[in-house]
Design a protein around this motif. Structure first.
Motif, PDB file in Angstrom:
ATOM      1  N   PHE A   1      -6.092  -4.658  -5.195  1.00  0.00           N
ATOM      2  CA  PHE A   1      -5.857  -4.414  -3.775  1.00  0.00           C
ATOM      3  C   PHE A   1      -6.835  -5.198  -2.899  1.00  0.00           C
TER       4      PHE A   1
ATOM      5  N   ASN B   1     -10.716   8.156  -4.623  1.00  0.00           N
ATOM      6  CA  ASN B   1      -9.393   7.592  -4.359  1.00  0.00           C
ATOM      7  C   ASN B   1      -9.024   7.678  -2.880  1.00  0.00           C
TER       8      ASN B   1
ATOM      9  N   ASP C   1      -3.399   4.980  -9.088  1.00  0.00           N
ATOM     10  CA  ASP C   1      -4.820   5.290  -9.012  1.00  0.00           C
ATOM     11  C   ASP C   1      -5.521   4.094  -8.364  1.00  0.00           C
ATOM     12  N   PHE C   2      -5.910   4.235  -7.103  1.00  0.00           N
ATOM     13  CA  PHE C   2      -6.484   3.115  -6.361  1.00  0.00           C
ATOM     14  C   PHE C   2      -7.815   2.664  -6.935  1.00  0.00           C
TER      15      PHE C   2
ATOM     16  N   LEU D   1       0.827  -1.212   0.000  1.00  0.00           N
ATOM     17  CA  LEU D   1       0.000   0.000   0.000  1.00  0.00           C
ATOM     18  C   LEU D   1       0.857   1.256   0.000  1.00  0.00           C
TER      19      LEU D   1
ATOM     20  N   LEU E   1      -8.514   0.888   2.775  1.00  0.00           N
ATOM     21  CA  LEU E   1      -7.446  -0.101   2.651  1.00  0.00           C
ATOM     22  C   LEU E   1      -6.431   0.028   3.776  1.00  0.00           C
TER      23      LEU E   1
ATOM     24  N   HIS F   1      -7.197   0.215  -9.810  1.00  0.00           N
ATOM     25  CA  HIS F   1      -6.637  -1.069  -9.389  1.00  0.00           C
ATOM     26  C   HIS F   1      -7.327  -1.608  -8.142  1.00  0.00           C
ATOM     27  N   LEU F   2      -8.595  -1.255  -7.965  1.00  0.00           N
ATOM     28  CA  LEU F   2      -9.323  -1.610  -6.743  1.00  0.00           C
ATOM     29  C   LEU F   2      -9.356  -3.109  -6.513  1.00  0.00           C
TER      30      LEU F   2
ATOM     31  N   ALA G   1       2.485   1.777  -3.383  1.00  0.00           N
ATOM     32  CA  ALA G   1       1.502   2.226  -4.372  1.00  0.00           C
ATOM     33  C   ALA G   1       1.135   3.683  -4.155  1.00  0.00           C
ATOM     34  N   TYR G   2       1.005   4.094  -2.891  1.00  0.00           N
ATOM     35  CA  TYR G   2       0.669   5.491  -2.599  1.00  0.00           C
ATOM     36  C   TYR G   2       1.811   6.418  -3.011  1.00  0.00           C
TER      37      TYR G   2
ATOM     38  N   LEU H   1      -8.298   4.549  -0.319  1.00  0.00           N
ATOM     39  CA  LEU H   1      -7.035   4.477   0.412  1.00  0.00           C
ATOM     40  C   LEU H   1      -7.273   4.397   1.909  1.00  0.00           C
TER      41      LEU H   1
END
Length: 105
Positions: A35, A82, A27-28, A18, A89, A31-32, A21-22, A86
């Motif tokens: 994750f 987004n 773009d969360f 995580l 997650l 790619h939801l 990626a951040y 985040l």
């Protein structure tokens, strides 16, 4: 406090992914499901379908909410932001990390 090294590394790997990626600006929302799959695999590895475990009882509904919220079911639905993805997650990652330090019995 006794902790299994494998449980620790599963939780650390999830939070590390995580964080990377951040930092990388992923773009969360795009790619939801990747994750969500990663979080589900972490919970499955740590607790092996133990649906009576409080961590599983906490994580599965949130995973379902995020998964169903990402579907385009009708013209009235709005995409999840987004920042919201985040935040959820990270909350799941915190629960997985805390759960890694709780002895299973």
């Amino acid at each position: 406090m006794i902790i299994s090294p494998s449980r620790f590394w599963v939780a650390a790997g999830y939070l590390g992914t995580l964080a990377a990626a951040y930092i990388g600006g992923v773009d969360f929302a795009a790619h939801l499901y990747g994750f969500l799959s990663l979080a589900a695999i972490c919970v499955l590895v740590l607790y092996r379908f133990d649906y009576l475990n409080p961590l599983c009882a906490f994580c599965w509904p949130w995973l379902a909410i995020l998964g169903l919220g990402g579907l385009d079911m009708s013209e009235l639905t709005r995409p999840i932001g987004n920042d919201t993805i985040l935040l959820l997650l990270i909350g799941l990652g915190a629960a997985i990390t805390v759960g890694a330090f709780v002895p299973s019995g």
